[in-house]
Design a protein around this motif. Structure first.
Motif, PDB file in Angstrom:
ATOM      1  N   HIS A 119       0.809  -1.218   0.000  1.00 54.38           N
ATOM      2  CA  HIS A 119       0.000   0.000   0.000  1.00 54.38           C
ATOM      3  C   HIS A 119       0.847   1.275   0.000  1.00 54.38           C
TER       4      HIS A 119
ATOM      5  N   ASP B  27      -6.835   4.053  -5.147  1.00 53.65           N
ATOM      6  CA  ASP B  27      -7.885   3.056  -4.889  1.00 53.65           C
ATOM      7  C   ASP B  27      -7.280   1.671  -4.675  1.00 53.65           C
TER       8      ASP B  27
ATOM      9  N   LEU C 102      -6.076   1.623  -1.172  1.00 55.70           N
ATOM     10  CA  LEU C 102      -7.188   1.542  -0.214  1.00 55.70           C
ATOM     11  C   LEU C 102      -7.823   0.151  -0.193  1.00 55.70           C
ATOM     12  N   GLU C 103      -7.665  -0.604  -1.252  1.00 61.55           N
ATOM     13  CA  GLU C 103      -8.123  -1.993  -1.228  1.00 61.55           C
ATOM     14  C   GLU C 103      -7.301  -2.822  -0.235  1.00 61.55           C
TER      15      GLU C 103
ATOM     16  N   TYR D 174      -5.369  -1.310   2.404  1.00 59.52           N
ATOM     17  CA  TYR D 174      -5.392  -0.635   3.707  1.00 59.52           C
ATOM     18  C   TYR D 174      -6.551   0.369   3.650  1.00 59.52           C
ATOM     19  N   GLN D 175      -7.735  -0.087   4.023  1.00 60.43           N
ATOM     20  CA  GLN D 175      -8.970   0.670   3.795  1.00 60.43           C
ATOM     21  C   GLN D 175      -9.031   1.979   4.571  1.00 60.43           C
ATOM     22  N   GLN D 176      -8.364   2.045   5.728  1.00 60.24           N
ATOM     23  CA  GLN D 176      -8.449   3.245   6.563  1.00 60.24           C
ATOM     24  C   GLN D 176      -7.253   4.187   6.370  1.00 60.24           C
TER      25      GLN D 176
ATOM     26  N   GLN E  75      -6.599   8.782   1.529  1.00 61.44           N
ATOM     27  CA  GLN E  75      -7.933   9.378   1.423  1.00 61.44           C
ATOM     28  C   GLN E  75      -7.845  10.894   1.291  1.00 61.44           C
TER      29      GLN E  75
ATOM     30  N   ASN F  98     -10.354   8.715  10.277  1.00 63.98           N
ATOM     31  CA  ASN F  98      -9.347   7.654  10.339  1.00 63.98           C
ATOM     32  C   ASN F  98      -8.020   8.168  10.889  1.00 63.98           C
TER      33      ASN F  98
END
Length: 266
Positions: free
Chosen positions: A179, A203, A206-207, A209-211, A216, A242
């Protein structure tokens, strides 16, 4: 490059090797010295204390060619931000064992002391001597690309991140993408105003490490630039939530150093 220059460089390298002091102790004896003065000496003390340094100095008085002693003298100084004091020690470690410690020194120059041109030179030299590899969980190209970002040489950063991205896909597959690699590759696209390509990389990050609040945040900035304010506001609010929970760059050394492009929230 001329044959004369090649031979000259080779002669210099040969002289440097010949001039490197050789220990009078065997490898087994050196291991015993490390146990005595580091494991049972310095490591009984606070690493940020003068006592730590004094215990290692005792070992160096016995054998000053042990590179690990020099690295262990340098390490706590870097963690305290005392780069000017620590760098001569890590230079000594490289002198006595370049294959083990030169890539580490290059990492220190990139992440700690912010000597980006020197970091690039150190990594390139090491890569030429010993080949492609990794230090502190990332490739040499990752740190070279990061250094180019910090020097505002965004096209060079993009090219080297692209090279590593394709190498990972070809050699290991998409599941091995990291990531943080994707974040900085995306940042190089962002700085070059290749916003749609940057969004794709963000994106992907973020797949994994979503937070990841820093991703972001920059994604929100791009959405604003692309005229999508409602999406941008939503992502920005998520990023702030986050970040407040501590979801940021999660490298081990983040406790000592702020990483490039890590968001400074108000």
């Amino acid at each position: 490059m001329s044959l004369t220059l090649i031979n000259c460089n080779r002669a210099k390298a040969d002289r440097a090797f010949e001039e490197r002091p050789v220990s009078k102790f065997s490898e087994e004896q050196q291991d015993s010295l490390i146990d005595k003065y580091l494991k049972n000496g310095a490591r009984q003390e606070d690493p940020y204390s003068q006592e730590w340094q004094k215990e290692i100095n005792k070992g160096l008085e016995v054998d000053s060619t042990i590179a690990y002693f020099w690295q262990q003298k340098a390490m706590p100084l870097f963690k305290q931000g005392k780069y000017e004091i620590g760098m001569p020690f890590i230079d000594k470690a490289v002198k006595y064992n370049p294959e083990r410690w030169q890539n580490y020194r290059a990492f220190i120059k990139c992440i700690f002391s912010k000597q980006y041109k020197d970091a690039i030179a150190d990594f390139k030299d090491y890569r030429e001597k010993y080949g492609y590899g990794f230090v502190m969980d990332h490739s040499y190209n990752f740190y070279i690309g990061l250094s180019y970002l910090q020097l505002n040489e965004f096209e060079k950063a993009e090219k080297i991140f692209e090279k590593d991205y394709q190498r990972t896909l070809n050699d290991d597959g998409e599941g091995w993408l990291h990531h943080l690699d994707l974040f900085y590759y995306g940042i190089s696209k962002y700085e070059l105003k290749k916003y749609k390509e940057a969004l794709e990389l963000f994106d992907q990050a973020l797949e994994i490490y979503q937070q990841f609040s820093d991703v972001q945040y920059y994604k929100a900035k791009i959405l604003y630039k692309l005229g999508r304010p409602q999406e941008a506001n939503k992502i920005y609010r998520e990023a702030k939530r986050n970040a407040d929970k501590g979801f940021t760059i999660n490298e081990d050394n983040i406790v000592y150093e702020r990483y490039p492009y890590q968001v400074r929230w108000p």
